[in-house]
Design an enzyme around this catalytic site. Sequence first.
Site, PDB file in Angstrom:
ATOM      1  N   HIS A 144       0.840  -1.214   0.000  1.00 30.74           N
ATOM      2  CA  HIS A 144       0.000   0.000   0.000  1.00 30.74           C
ATOM      3  C   HIS A 144       0.867   1.254   0.000  1.00 30.74           C
ATOM      4  O   HIS A 144       0.800   2.102   0.882  1.00 30.74           O
ATOM      5  CB  HIS A 144      -0.926  -0.025   1.220  1.00 30.74           C
ATOM      6  CG  HIS A 144      -2.018  -1.040   1.094  1.00 30.74           C
ATOM      7  ND1 HIS A 144      -1.973  -2.276   1.732  1.00 30.74           N
ATOM      8  CD2 HIS A 144      -3.160  -1.040   0.364  1.00 30.74           C
ATOM      9  CE1 HIS A 144      -3.056  -2.971   1.414  1.00 30.74           C
ATOM     10  NE2 HIS A 144      -3.797  -2.255   0.594  1.00 30.74           N
ATOM     11  N   ASN A 145       1.700   1.370  -1.050  1.00 28.89           N
ATOM     12  CA  ASN A 145       2.652   2.477  -1.158  1.00 28.89           C
ATOM     13  C   ASN A 145       2.266   3.382  -2.328  1.00 28.89           C
ATOM     14  O   ASN A 145       1.190   3.206  -2.926  1.00 28.89           O
ATOM     15  CB  ASN A 145       4.061   1.880  -1.355  1.00 28.89           C
ATOM     16  CG  ASN A 145       4.059   0.852  -2.471  1.00 28.89           C
ATOM     17  OD1 ASN A 145       3.437   1.060  -3.518  1.00 28.89           O
ATOM     18  ND2 ASN A 145       4.704  -0.286  -2.239  1.00 28.89           N
ATOM     19  N   PHE A 146       3.140   4.302  -2.682  1.00 29.70           N
ATOM     20  CA  PHE A 146       2.801   5.282  -3.726  1.00 29.70           C
ATOM     21  C   PHE A 146       2.644   4.599  -5.083  1.00 29.70           C
ATOM     22  O   PHE A 146       1.844   5.013  -5.921  1.00 29.70           O
ATOM     23  CB  PHE A 146       3.890   6.369  -3.781  1.00 29.70           C
ATOM     24  CG  PHE A 146       3.639   7.391  -4.859  1.00 29.70           C
ATOM     25  CD1 PHE A 146       4.475   7.467  -5.969  1.00 29.70           C
ATOM     26  CD2 PHE A 146       2.553   8.257  -4.800  1.00 29.70           C
ATOM     27  CE1 PHE A 146       4.231   8.394  -6.984  1.00 29.70           C
ATOM     28  CE2 PHE A 146       2.306   9.193  -5.800  1.00 29.70           C
ATOM     29  CZ  PHE A 146       3.146   9.261  -6.902  1.00 29.70           C
ATOM     30  N   HIS A 170       1.240   1.727  -5.587  1.00 31.48           N
ATOM     31  CA  HIS A 170      -0.144   1.223  -5.614  1.00 31.48           C
ATOM     32  C   HIS A 170      -1.094   2.384  -5.897  1.00 31.48           C
ATOM     33  O   HIS A 170      -2.007   2.262  -6.717  1.00 31.48           O
ATOM     34  CB  HIS A 170      -0.480   0.581  -4.267  1.00 31.48           C
ATOM     35  CG  HIS A 170      -1.935   0.227  -4.109  1.00 31.48           C
ATOM     36  ND1 HIS A 170      -2.575  -0.696  -4.901  1.00 31.48           N
ATOM     37  CD2 HIS A 170      -2.881   0.705  -3.245  1.00 31.48           C
ATOM     38  CE1 HIS A 170      -3.857  -0.789  -4.530  1.00 31.48           C
ATOM     39  NE2 HIS A 170      -4.065   0.047  -3.535  1.00 31.48           N
ATOM     40  N   HIS A 211      -6.973   7.159  -2.009  1.00 34.85           N
ATOM     41  CA  HIS A 211      -7.765   6.145  -1.308  1.00 34.85           C
ATOM     42  C   HIS A 211      -7.014   5.349  -0.253  1.00 34.85           C
ATOM     43  O   HIS A 211      -7.653   4.753   0.611  1.00 34.85           O
ATOM     44  CB  HIS A 211      -8.404   5.187  -2.325  1.00 34.85           C
ATOM     45  CG  HIS A 211      -7.500   4.070  -2.720  1.00 34.85           C
ATOM     46  ND1 HIS A 211      -6.435   4.242  -3.581  1.00 34.85           N
ATOM     47  CD2 HIS A 211      -7.477   2.785  -2.346  1.00 34.85           C
ATOM     48  CE1 HIS A 211      -5.811   3.086  -3.730  1.00 34.85           C
ATOM     49  NE2 HIS A 211      -6.400   2.182  -2.987  1.00 34.85           N
ATOM     50  N   ASP A 216      -9.054  -0.394  -7.628  1.00 35.52           N
ATOM     51  CA  ASP A 216      -8.244  -0.714  -6.445  1.00 35.52           C
ATOM     52  C   ASP A 216      -7.740  -2.154  -6.448  1.00 35.52           C
ATOM     53  O   ASP A 216      -6.613  -2.425  -6.040  1.00 35.52           O
ATOM     54  CB  ASP A 216      -9.086  -0.466  -5.180  1.00 35.52           C
ATOM     55  CG  ASP A 216      -8.263  -0.600  -3.907  1.00 35.52           C
ATOM     56  OD1 ASP A 216      -8.860  -0.797  -2.836  1.00 35.52           O
ATOM     57  OD2 ASP A 216      -7.025  -0.519  -3.994  1.00 35.52           O
TER      58      ASP A 216
END
Length: 500
Positions: free
Chosen positions: A243-245, A247, A283, A393
């Site tokens: 869940h990093n930049f 993503h 998000h 997502d």
Amino acid sequence: MTTKIIYFTVHGKLERAEFRADCSAADVKDLFRAAAEVGPHHILKMYNPSGSVVNISPRLEANSTESCYRLEVVASDLQSVSVSPQLDNMEYRLHHLESKVLEDVGKSPDIICELKSQVESFKRKLESVKNLSWMGLFKEDGHQQLSAFPPKPKRPQTSEQEERQQVRMRFLNMSSLQVTEEVREHLKTPIFDNWQWEEAEMLVLLQVMFTDLDFLTAFHIELHVLQNFLFQVYCNYNNIPFHNFQHCFCVTQMMYGLIWLADLRNKLGRIDLFIMLTSALCHDLDHPGYNNVYQINAQTDLALRYNDISPLENHHCAVAFGILSKPESNILKNMTSEQYKYIRGGMIKCILATDMARHNEILNKFKMIQPVFNFTNKDHKEVLMKIMVKVSDISNEARPMAVAEPWLDCLLQEFFNQSDTEKLKGLPVTPFMDRDKVCRPSSQTNFIRFVLLPLVTELTEMFPCLEQHILEPVRRALEYYSDMERATEEEEQEEGGPKP
Ligand code: LUO
Ligand code: ZN
């Protein structure tokens, strides 16, 4: 004596290290500390091109500039502070037991060595998450002072701040250059490969998405404010496996592709497109790498602040509006108050909709209205926008396998980090996150068959042109993992049951 050549980036710069194959592990570590210009009390992490952490040792595989590693300084050394008195106590008792056994039988049994190395690895793991107290990992003597916002992890200011400023300078320098027509067209397709681009370039491409959808002219957004906003979003994603930049960029790029593929510019108002793209961008802001189940079980600050109701998604949205509350990065500042209220309402709904615990609730509502969808109906549009953000997502598997597969490695790495910590703290462990239970192909076939495929099938009912670009690739991914699952089962049968 042969030497080994290692190419890696550190603080955004490409470096070349050379050491003899018989070099000691300590010397190799000192070599990379020198390259990172940090002292013996810093913890280094080396990532391979697919984002997995690799051990810094003489066995590090030689590479080339095309497949260079990334060296990160992740925290200052915490050796001086005991990371967990319980572990120290366990370590002491183990040493005591070992000396007793040595006295009686003259040698140390394997189980003692195994337990000692496990304690050592748990200590290393805890050290790397020590500063993330707002995930409830370390409650100082029971009561935690609730701050307005969770304390940011105390990372070394110099290296990370410097690296961010370098990314910002490269972003601003490149943003004045014209992106080629070929890249602009490629950006509108789900076969875009995020792994080929560095962070400053991704910021330029995000700027291209906002300009090519005419958001700047439509909403009187000044370019430098958009650039500040994008840079602040970049700074507020954490350096964690999934869940990093990267993503954030993938989800925003998938949303951008869906808008063009489904021709939504002619079906939804520009303000709705703006809500969807900006929601995709924001998000997962400041995601800690530990999901809602963990936040609630560990009774973290976030769970306390949001009363266990989608704590992460509420936090992501609050961080987004924290950035938008600063004039220098407020891309909404020239909008009317009606537009602001509508956008804020839409972003809150779309970002909160990414909580997978609500997956069936949202999909079932969409299934009901899809056959009678009416683009002038506000409620219908709202559900469609939530579905669009959800599809963006979780649809890595709609991308080429070479792009999607590394994402599964990153996801499992983050999930295993969480389950290791849950085991350590005696919290319930989610089966599909447990490194001792997860079977990679079957977890992915289940996810695609029961979660992703029904979702994209329903969206394709509404936009048949997505069949070729989204639905087909997801079906192929299901085939790929089903074949892998069958092969694994056959292998296990030949070897007489699953590996221990
Ligand atoms: C679905 C999901 C939730 C949280 C974090 C990541 C993901 N994603 C994925 N999970 N996003 C993409 C993918 C993917 O390609 N595979 C998986 N696989 C497994 C681990 C899984 O089943 N995840 C899952 C499934 C359902 C669910 O709530 C209904 C939550 C997680
Ligand atoms: Zn996400």
